[in-house]
Design a protein around this motif. Structure first.
Motif, PDB file in Angstrom:
ATOM      1  N   ARG A  60      48.922  70.400 102.060  1.00 46.71           N
ATOM      2  CA  ARG A  60      49.394  71.531 102.303  1.00 46.71           C
ATOM      3  C   ARG A  60      50.623  70.976 102.805  1.00 46.71           C
ATOM      4  N   HIS A  77      53.405  71.070 100.283  1.00 44.70           N
ATOM      5  CA  HIS A  77      53.715  73.170 100.589  1.00 44.70           C
ATOM      6  C   HIS A  77      54.980  73.011 101.142  1.00 44.70           C
ATOM      7  N   GLY A  78      54.679  73.400 102.292  1.00 40.36           N
ATOM      8  CA  GLY A  78      55.157  73.677 103.883  1.00 40.36           C
ATOM      9  C   GLY A  78      57.169  72.588 103.732  1.00 40.36           C
ATOM     10  N   GLU A 121      54.830  75.193  95.015  1.00 41.79           N
ATOM     11  CA  GLU A 121      54.445  76.196  95.624  1.00 41.79           C
ATOM     12  C   GLU A 121      53.057  76.547  95.651  1.00 41.79           C
ATOM     13  N   PRO A 170      50.263  85.781  98.578  1.00 45.30           N
ATOM     14  CA  PRO A 170      51.497  84.053  99.119  1.00 45.30           C
ATOM     15  C   PRO A 170      50.723  83.541 100.392  1.00 45.30           C
ATOM     16  N   VAL A 171      50.949  81.805 100.427  1.00 45.05           N
ATOM     17  CA  VAL A 171      49.664  81.485 100.964  1.00 45.05           C
ATOM     18  C   VAL A 171      50.813  80.652 101.862  1.00 45.05           C
ATOM     19  N   ASP A 172      50.852  80.897 103.597  1.00 40.28           N
ATOM     20  CA  ASP A 172      51.069  80.262 104.489  1.00 40.28           C
ATOM     21  C   ASP A 172      51.136  78.856 104.909  1.00 40.28           C
ATOM     22  N   PRO A 173      51.831  77.965 104.459  1.00 37.81           N
ATOM     23  CA  PRO A 173      50.609  76.376 104.969  1.00 37.81           C
ATOM     24  C   PRO A 173      50.952  76.397 106.789  1.00 37.81           C
ATOM     25  N   ASN A 174      51.891  76.726 107.518  1.00 41.47           N
ATOM     26  CA  ASN A 174      52.315  77.093 108.645  1.00 41.47           C
ATOM     27  C   ASN A 174      51.277  78.193 109.296  1.00 41.47           C
ATOM     28  N   ALA A 175      50.617  78.783 108.719  1.00 38.31           N
ATOM     29  CA  ALA A 175      50.044  79.619 109.600  1.00 38.31           C
ATOM     30  C   ALA A 175      48.500  78.672 110.218  1.00 38.31           C
ATOM     31  N   TRP A 228      44.580  77.996 108.279  1.00 37.40           N
ATOM     32  CA  TRP A 228      45.020  78.297 106.712  1.00 37.40           C
ATOM     33  C   TRP A 228      43.890  78.107 106.101  1.00 37.40           C
TER      34      TRP A 228
END
Length: 342
Positions: free
Chosen positions: A156, A159-160, A169, A176-181, A184
């Motif tokens: 993670r 990825h960020g 990626e 899409p995948v948000d690593p900062n969510a 997660w």
């Protein structure tokens, strides 16, 4: 008194050196015969393996033709078989393993050969050699139980920080995948080529380290002392003498580890989630390798599917053969010690 008789003229053949035939001892002749026999046996075995796989691949090549090498799906029910995604997954896992194992093996070999105290050196050598004796299934279990829960956080983070690079990626534009969510999806970062490659790196490290360490230990003492006598530091001596001398060993150990990584099976089977997707994203869940595919599908394969699996094995055999051949060529052109000769 009679005059002394003149010596008779020598025949022209008497002044010529006679050929000397050195009779080799029986032990040397036996050893040479055994060495030749073992070498010929290895060639016959390798040729037999290649011939067997080639014959078994004929039905698959007749049924699918070149599409077998361009199709990325493996779906026998729909009569769609291809190895593009399989070969890509094999290469990705092996490259991740070598990228992690190479610096660790090189630094470990340098520490053992150059920096470790004499009393500690033998213990370290034994520990590294014991790593090579650990069964691959144990590495797989350690990877599943210990590494995978922790490496998903590393994936993670990568990825960020490096998600702008395609290989780091996760997800696609449609998904899409948000690593900062704040919440997660942890499952998107598990069972990936990244985690499998790190586990395989542990299996590759002792082989590469042993080869490098043996080569570093053969550096002439005179050249070491000469570099130090000229005012060089220990690192300067290593950089100017040890590393150039061991260049062939470094390359050979790395390529040998790469060959091991390409064919690793059980550890990869326990970690990865099979997916026949043509992707370069090593952090994302799902991948497949040639050896893991054969291990997973061999028991339930029909005769036609078995031929397809053996064809995939033939491709892996050829890739490994090419890698080892290139390694031999590189080592011969840059043999250990060549860079230090005057």
């Amino acid at each position: 008194m009679a005059a002394p008789a003149e010596p008779a003229e020598r025949a022209p053949d008497e002044d010529r050196p006679r050929p000397v035939r050195a009779t080799k001892p029986l032990v040397d002749r036996v050893f040479r015969g055994v060495a030749y026999g073992n070498g010929a046996l290895v060639l016959l075995v390798m040729g037999g393996i290649g011939l067997f796989l080639s014959l078994q691949a004929v039905p698959t090549l007749r049924a699918y033709g070149w599409s077998f090498f361009t199709e990325n799906d493996w779906n026998p029910e729909q009569n769609r078989l291809g190895i593009t995604a399989i070969v890509l997954g094999t290469v990705l896992v092996a490259l991740v393993a070598i990228a992690v194992a190479f610096p660790l093996a090189l630094l470990t070999a340098l520490y053992i050969a150059e920096y470790a105290p004499r009393r500690l050196r033998r213990t370290l050598v034994s520990l590294v050699d014991l790593m090579a004796a650990v069964p691959s299934v144990v590495y797989g279990l350690v990877g599943v139980a210990l590494f995978q829960p922790q490496l998903r956080f590393v994936a993670r983070w990568l990825h960020g920080k490096l998600g702008f690079i395609p290989i780091f990626e996760v997800g696609t534009a449609a998904d899409p995948v948000d690593p900062n969510a704040a919440i997660w999806s942890e499952t998107r970062y598990t069972a990936s080529a990244f985690i499998a490659g790190i586990v395989v790196a542990l299996m590759v490290l002792p082989i590469a380290c042993s080869v490098m360490r043996e080569v570093f230990g053969q550096v002439p003492v005179g050249e070491r002392e000469a570099a130090l006598a000229l005012g060089g530091t220990r690192w300067g001596m290593i950089r100017s003498v040890v590393l150039p001398f061991g260049r062939g060993g470094i390359i050979g150990g790395t390529m040998l580890g790469l060959g091991r990584a390409l064919g690793e099976t059980i550890a990869v089977v326990l970690i990865i989630s099979p997916a026949f997707d043509l992707k370069l994203r090593i952090l994302e869940v799902g991948t497949i390798t040639t050896s893991s595919l054969i291990a997973l599908r061999f028991g339930e394969a029909s005769p036609s599917q078995l031929s397809a699996l053996l064809t995939a094995g033939l491709v892996l055999f050829l890739i490994t053969l090419v890698v080892n051949t290139l390694a031999a060529i590189i080592v011969n052109r840059s043999r250990s010690g060549a860079a230090t000769e005057i």
